[in-house]
Design a protein around this motif. Structure first.
Motif, PDB file in Angstrom:
ATOM      1  N   VAL A  73       0.832  -1.204   0.000  1.00  0.00           N
ATOM      2  CA  VAL A  73       0.000   0.000   0.000  1.00  0.00           C
ATOM      3  C   VAL A  73       0.868   1.255   0.000  1.00  0.00           C
ATOM      4  CG1 VAL A  73      -1.669   1.344   1.333  1.00  0.00           C
ATOM      5  CG2 VAL A  73      -1.961  -1.129   1.092  1.00  0.00           C
ATOM      6  N   LEU A  74       1.899   1.271   0.839  1.00  0.00           N
ATOM      7  CA  LEU A  74       2.765   2.444   0.918  1.00  0.00           C
ATOM      8  C   LEU A  74       3.563   2.637  -0.367  1.00  0.00           C
ATOM      9  CD1 LEU A  74       4.019   2.040   4.595  1.00  0.00           C
ATOM     10  CD2 LEU A  74       2.354   3.703   3.738  1.00  0.00           C
ATOM     11  N   THR A  75       3.931   1.539  -1.016  1.00  0.00           N
ATOM     12  CA  THR A  75       4.655   1.638  -2.284  1.00  0.00           C
ATOM     13  C   THR A  75       3.761   2.226  -3.369  1.00  0.00           C
ATOM     14  OG1 THR A  75       6.044  -0.258  -1.698  1.00  0.00           O
ATOM     15  CG2 THR A  75       5.953   0.352  -4.029  1.00  0.00           C
ATOM     16  N   ILE A  76       2.494   1.807  -3.395  1.00  0.00           N
ATOM     17  CA  ILE A  76       1.549   2.386  -4.357  1.00  0.00           C
ATOM     18  C   ILE A  76       1.437   3.897  -4.130  1.00  0.00           C
ATOM     19  CG2 ILE A  76      -0.888   2.477  -5.021  1.00  0.00           C
ATOM     20  CD1 ILE A  76      -0.992  -0.552  -4.426  1.00  0.00           C
ATOM     21  N   ALA A  77       1.356   4.289  -2.860  1.00  0.00           N
ATOM     22  CA  ALA A  77       1.295   5.726  -2.555  1.00  0.00           C
ATOM     23  C   ALA A  77       2.553   6.440  -3.039  1.00  0.00           C
ATOM     24  CB  ALA A  77       1.114   5.927  -1.047  1.00  0.00           C
ATOM     25  N   TYR A  78       3.711   5.813  -2.845  1.00  0.00           N
ATOM     26  CA  TYR A  78       4.974   6.424  -3.277  1.00  0.00           C
ATOM     27  C   TYR A  78       5.040   6.530  -4.790  1.00  0.00           C
ATOM     28  CZ  TYR A  78       9.825   7.713  -2.152  1.00  0.00           C
ATOM     29  OH  TYR A  78      11.000   8.387  -1.960  1.00  0.00           O
ATOM     30  N   VAL A  79       4.506   5.510  -5.483  1.00  0.00           N
ATOM     31  CA  VAL A  79       4.424   5.558  -6.943  1.00  0.00           C
ATOM     32  C   VAL A  79       3.637   6.787  -7.380  1.00  0.00           C
ATOM     33  CG1 VAL A  79       3.374   4.461  -8.962  1.00  0.00           C
ATOM     34  CG2 VAL A  79       4.714   3.089  -7.349  1.00  0.00           C
ATOM     35  N   PHE A  80       2.491   7.015  -6.750  1.00  0.00           N
ATOM     36  CA  PHE A  80       1.664   8.156  -7.135  1.00  0.00           C
ATOM     37  C   PHE A  80       2.344   9.477  -6.789  1.00  0.00           C
ATOM     38  CE2 PHE A  80      -1.589   5.214  -8.103  1.00  0.00           C
ATOM     39  CZ  PHE A  80      -2.547   5.884  -8.850  1.00  0.00           C
ATOM     40  N   SER A  81       3.110   9.501  -5.700  1.00  0.00           N
ATOM     41  CA  SER A  81       3.787  10.750  -5.355  1.00  0.00           C
ATOM     42  C   SER A  81       4.795  11.144  -6.423  1.00  0.00           C
ATOM     43  CB  SER A  81       4.464  10.634  -3.982  1.00  0.00           C
ATOM     44  OG  SER A  81       5.667   9.898  -4.046  1.00  0.00           O
ATOM     45  N   PHE A  82       5.526  10.168  -6.946  1.00  0.00           N
ATOM     46  CA  PHE A  82       6.510  10.489  -7.982  1.00  0.00           C
ATOM     47  C   PHE A  82       5.866  10.615  -9.351  1.00  0.00           C
ATOM     48  CE2 PHE A  82       9.769  10.180  -4.943  1.00  0.00           C
ATOM     49  CZ  PHE A  82      10.865  10.829  -5.511  1.00  0.00           C
ATOM     50  N   LEU A  83       4.750   9.956  -9.552  1.00  0.00           N
ATOM     51  CA  LEU A  83       3.986  10.176 -10.768  1.00  0.00           C
ATOM     52  C   LEU A  83       3.574  11.645 -10.853  1.00  0.00           C
ATOM     53  CD1 LEU A  83       2.696   8.558 -13.151  1.00  0.00           C
ATOM     54  CD2 LEU A  83       0.656   8.338 -11.742  1.00  0.00           C
ATOM     55  N   ASP A  84       3.056  12.170  -9.738  1.00  0.00           N
ATOM     56  CA  ASP A  84       2.634  13.572  -9.704  1.00  0.00           C
ATOM     57  C   ASP A  84       3.817  14.529  -9.785  1.00  0.00           C
ATOM     58  OD1 ASP A  84       0.172  12.478  -9.396  1.00  0.00           O
ATOM     59  OD2 ASP A  84      -0.200  13.219  -7.379  1.00  0.00           O
ATOM     60  N   ARG A  85       4.943  14.139  -9.185  1.00  0.00           N
ATOM     61  CA  ARG A  85       6.104  15.020  -9.156  1.00  0.00           C
ATOM     62  C   ARG A  85       6.856  15.033 -10.481  1.00  0.00           C
ATOM     63  NH1 ARG A  85      10.638  14.164  -4.535  1.00  0.00           N
ATOM     64  NH2 ARG A  85       8.703  14.092  -3.319  1.00  0.00           N
ATOM     65  N   GLN A  86       7.046  13.855 -11.086  1.00  0.00           N
ATOM     66  CA  GLN A  86       7.939  13.717 -12.227  1.00  0.00           C
ATOM     67  C   GLN A  86       7.294  14.087 -13.554  1.00  0.00           C
ATOM     68  OE1 GLN A  86      11.127  12.971 -11.770  1.00  0.00           O
ATOM     69  NE2 GLN A  86      11.586  13.197 -13.945  1.00  0.00           N
ATOM     70  N   ILE A  87       5.966  14.100 -13.598  1.00  0.00           N
ATOM     71  CA  ILE A  87       5.297  14.336 -14.873  1.00  0.00           C
ATOM     72  C   ILE A  87       5.719  15.656 -15.512  1.00  0.00           C
ATOM     73  CG2 ILE A  87       3.277  15.415 -13.785  1.00  0.00           C
ATOM     74  CD1 ILE A  87       3.325  13.144 -16.899  1.00  0.00           C
ATOM     75  N   LEU A  88       6.104  16.617 -14.693  1.00  0.00           N
ATOM     76  CA  LEU A  88       6.443  17.938 -15.225  1.00  0.00           C
ATOM     77  C   LEU A  88       7.649  17.900 -16.156  1.00  0.00           C
ATOM     78  CD1 LEU A  88       6.094  21.189 -13.226  1.00  0.00           C
ATOM     79  CD2 LEU A  88       8.025  20.932 -14.740  1.00  0.00           C
ATOM     80  N   SER A  89       8.568  16.938 -15.940  1.00  0.00           N
ATOM     81  CA  SER A  89       9.779  16.891 -16.768  1.00  0.00           C
ATOM     82  C   SER A  89       9.462  16.644 -18.233  1.00  0.00           C
ATOM     83  CB  SER A  89      10.738  15.814 -16.244  1.00  0.00           C
ATOM     84  OG  SER A  89      10.208  14.521 -16.472  1.00  0.00           O
ATOM     85  N   LEU A  90       8.324  16.016 -18.504  1.00  0.00           N
ATOM     86  CA  LEU A  90       7.931  15.736 -19.886  1.00  0.00           C
ATOM     87  C   LEU A  90       7.149  16.890 -20.505  1.00  0.00           C
ATOM     88  CD1 LEU A  90       8.403  13.258 -21.696  1.00  0.00           C
ATOM     89  CD2 LEU A  90       6.088  12.504 -21.131  1.00  0.00           C
ATOM     90  N   LEU A  91       6.753  17.855 -19.686  1.00  0.00           N
ATOM     91  CA  LEU A  91       5.917  18.962 -20.148  1.00  0.00           C
ATOM     92  C   LEU A  91       6.692  20.272 -20.264  1.00  0.00           C
ATOM     93  CD1 LEU A  91       2.825  18.185 -17.884  1.00  0.00           C
ATOM     94  CD2 LEU A  91       3.243  17.414 -20.218  1.00  0.00           C
ATOM     95  N   VAL A  92       8.027  20.194 -20.162  1.00  0.00           N
ATOM     96  CA  VAL A  92       8.852  21.405 -20.151  1.00  0.00           C
ATOM     97  C   VAL A  92       8.633  22.247 -21.402  1.00  0.00           C
ATOM     98  CG1 VAL A  92      11.220  22.255 -20.273  1.00  0.00           C
ATOM     99  CG2 VAL A  92      10.619  20.465 -18.626  1.00  0.00           C
ATOM    100  N   GLU A  93       8.742  21.636 -22.565  1.00  0.00           N
ATOM    101  CA  GLU A  93       8.707  22.418 -23.804  1.00  0.00           C
ATOM    102  C   GLU A  93       7.337  23.066 -24.040  1.00  0.00           C
ATOM    103  OE1 GLU A  93      11.580  23.035 -25.090  1.00  0.00           O
ATOM    104  OE2 GLU A  93      12.499  21.590 -23.717  1.00  0.00           O
TER     105      GLU A  93
END
Length: 462
Positions: free
Chosen positions: A30-50
């Motif tokens: 359960v905690l790993t799933i939560a951590y996955v979502f935390s980095f999903l929300d955090r990291q998505i911006l790197s693909l939206l830079v341009e």
């Protein structure tokens, strides 16, 4: 002062004092799933830079503030108070609340139309995420005996790379679909650009994860516990006053500071690379956002996940063979092995060839994500874990998130004055940070080993 004397119970930790392994692994899942979502929300911006730069008229430095410093500032403001709550309050409720908060903040990024509003919401994402890792490390530490906790902590840590990888793979897929469909029309809001649609789709499912976190039971605290001796001689175990936590950390300052700076400088390289590698392939090699999103995302999912699990397993093996210093010995070797692969993927002129050393440069450093949580847990009594981990996250986020993306952007904007020189900025920052982190690890080696051995000898369960 911290007194580790027993209150009459055996000084040896009994495996029967922990929850069943099956339930322990459910908590980890359960905690790993939560951590996955935390980095999903955090990291998505790197693909939206341009597209964000184009639509909002932003510089690399402004983008880097959204990627990093906004998170770092929030961890300074709320990280330590939340860590104190982790040590004294119901951790499962704190986890669920944090997940809901950051998920709503992420979805909100898809609705705003100005840079200041985006910056504020990204700070909200950072505030919500600040509670998860201190609480998760504390909860997982209470599910498994010390000699078996390395692998569960490593499994939790793979959330970084599953989340980061999924952010790129899913984000690339959503972007491709959004570009075909054009702007999304929402009632009362109007047209939403494709990059904003990505934030909405990524953020809202996190509310389901928050509900899942509420299913966890709050465990009793295990391991080496802070015990206070009253004037009448009674020994009690309870919440540790903050003054005593800082006294403990000050007494062991060389070990604690050295380990935290080791993790912090490692994070500068890690967060900087994660933020700018997609842009490097887009600018230097002419790849599309969809191409690098799928490719780099799959590297994080496969090699990143494998590296963390191997690091957790290796740490447990090295601890059994070499005692508390075993994980540090493994970390030194990993650091030295990583440098040639960093040079290769940044300097190779062919993007298709650069993918191979990039895979190795993802795999090897992620060993440290499997090693570091257990390294830190070996340094502090149980009721100081939340506070100590929050302080560590403060250092990691101030250095890693605060400096990693921004140092690379500043080299690009102020030194090279050339967006296509992003590979040189990544190379310089990565290698310098590897050497700095290695130096800090070597400085902390002896005092850390002594402290960890002392705590291990006094481990009890109440």
């Amino acid at each position: 002062m911290v007194d580790h004397r027993s209150n009459g119970s055996s000084s040896a930790v009994q495996i029967s004092d922990y929850p069943s392994p099956a339930y322990g692994w459910y908590v980890v899942a359960v905690l790993t799933i939560a951590y996955v979502f935390s980095f999903l929300d955090r990291q998505i911006l790197s693909l939206l830079v341009e597209p964000m730069k184009r639509d909002l008229g932003l510089s690399d430095t402004q983008i880097s503030l959204l990627q990093g410093l906004a998170f770092a500032l929030c961890n300074v403001l709320v990280g330590l108070p939340l860590g104190r709550l982790v040590d004294a309050r119901r951790r499962t409720t704190l986890v669920a609340s944090g997940i809901a908060f950051w998920s709503l903040a992420t979805a909100g990024c898809g609705l705003v139309r100005s840079y200041p509003a985006l910056l504020l919401l990204r700070m909200g994402v950072g505030a919500g995420e600040a509670v998860l890792t201190p609480a998760a490390n504390s909860l997982i530490g209470d599910q498994f005996p010390p000699h078996k906790v390395g692998l569960p902590l490593a499994v939790y840590s793979i959330g970084i790379f599953i989340g980061g990888g999924l952010a790129l793979v899913i984000g690339a897929t959503i972007i491709a679909g959004a570009l075909r469909s054009g702007p999304l029309l929402l009632p009362l809001i109007g047209a939403v650009r494709p990059w904003q649609t990505v934030f909405l789709i990524i953020g809202l499912p996190g509310l389901l994860v928050a509900a899942l976190a509420l299913s966890l039971r709050e465990p009793r605290r295990t391991g080496a516990l802070h015990q206070r001796v009253a004037a009448n001689g009674d020994v009690s175990v309870g919440a540790v006053p903050l003054r005593e936590v800082f006294d403990y950390l000050r007494t062991n300052a060389r070990a604690f500071l050295g380990i935290n700076l080791f993790m912090g400088f490692s994070a500068v390289a890690g967060y900087g690379v994660a933020a700018w590698v997609p842009s490097m392939f887009i600018r230097r090699h002419g790849w599309s956002a969809v191409e690098i999103g799928h490719t780099y995302g799959l590297l994080l999912l496969t090699f990143g996940t494998a590296g963390v699990l191997c690091g957790g397993w290796l740490g447990d093996v090295m601890t059994r063979r070499h005692g508390a210093a075993g994980r540090l010995k493994a970390a030194v070797a990993i650091k030295l092995l990583t440098i040639p692969f960093i040079a290769a993927y940044t300097l190779l002129p062919d993007g298709r060839l650069a993918i191979f050393p990039l895979a190795a440069a993802v795999f090897l450093p992620t060993f440290l994500n499997g090693l570091s949580p257990a390294i830190l847990q070996q340094m502090v009594p149980n009721q100081m874990r939340g506070t100590a981990i929050s302080i560590s996250l403060l250092v990691i986020n101030l250095l890693g998130l605060g400096l990693g993306p921004t140092l690379i952007a500043l080299l690009n904007d102020r030194v090279f004055h050339d967006p296509s020189a992003i590979h040189l900025s990544i190379l310089i920052v990565s290698v310098v940070m590897v050497l700095l982190s290695l130096a800090c690890l070597l400085i902390a080696y002896r005092p850390y080993r002594s402290l960890a051995d002392q705590l291990r000898a006094h481990a009890v369960v109440t």
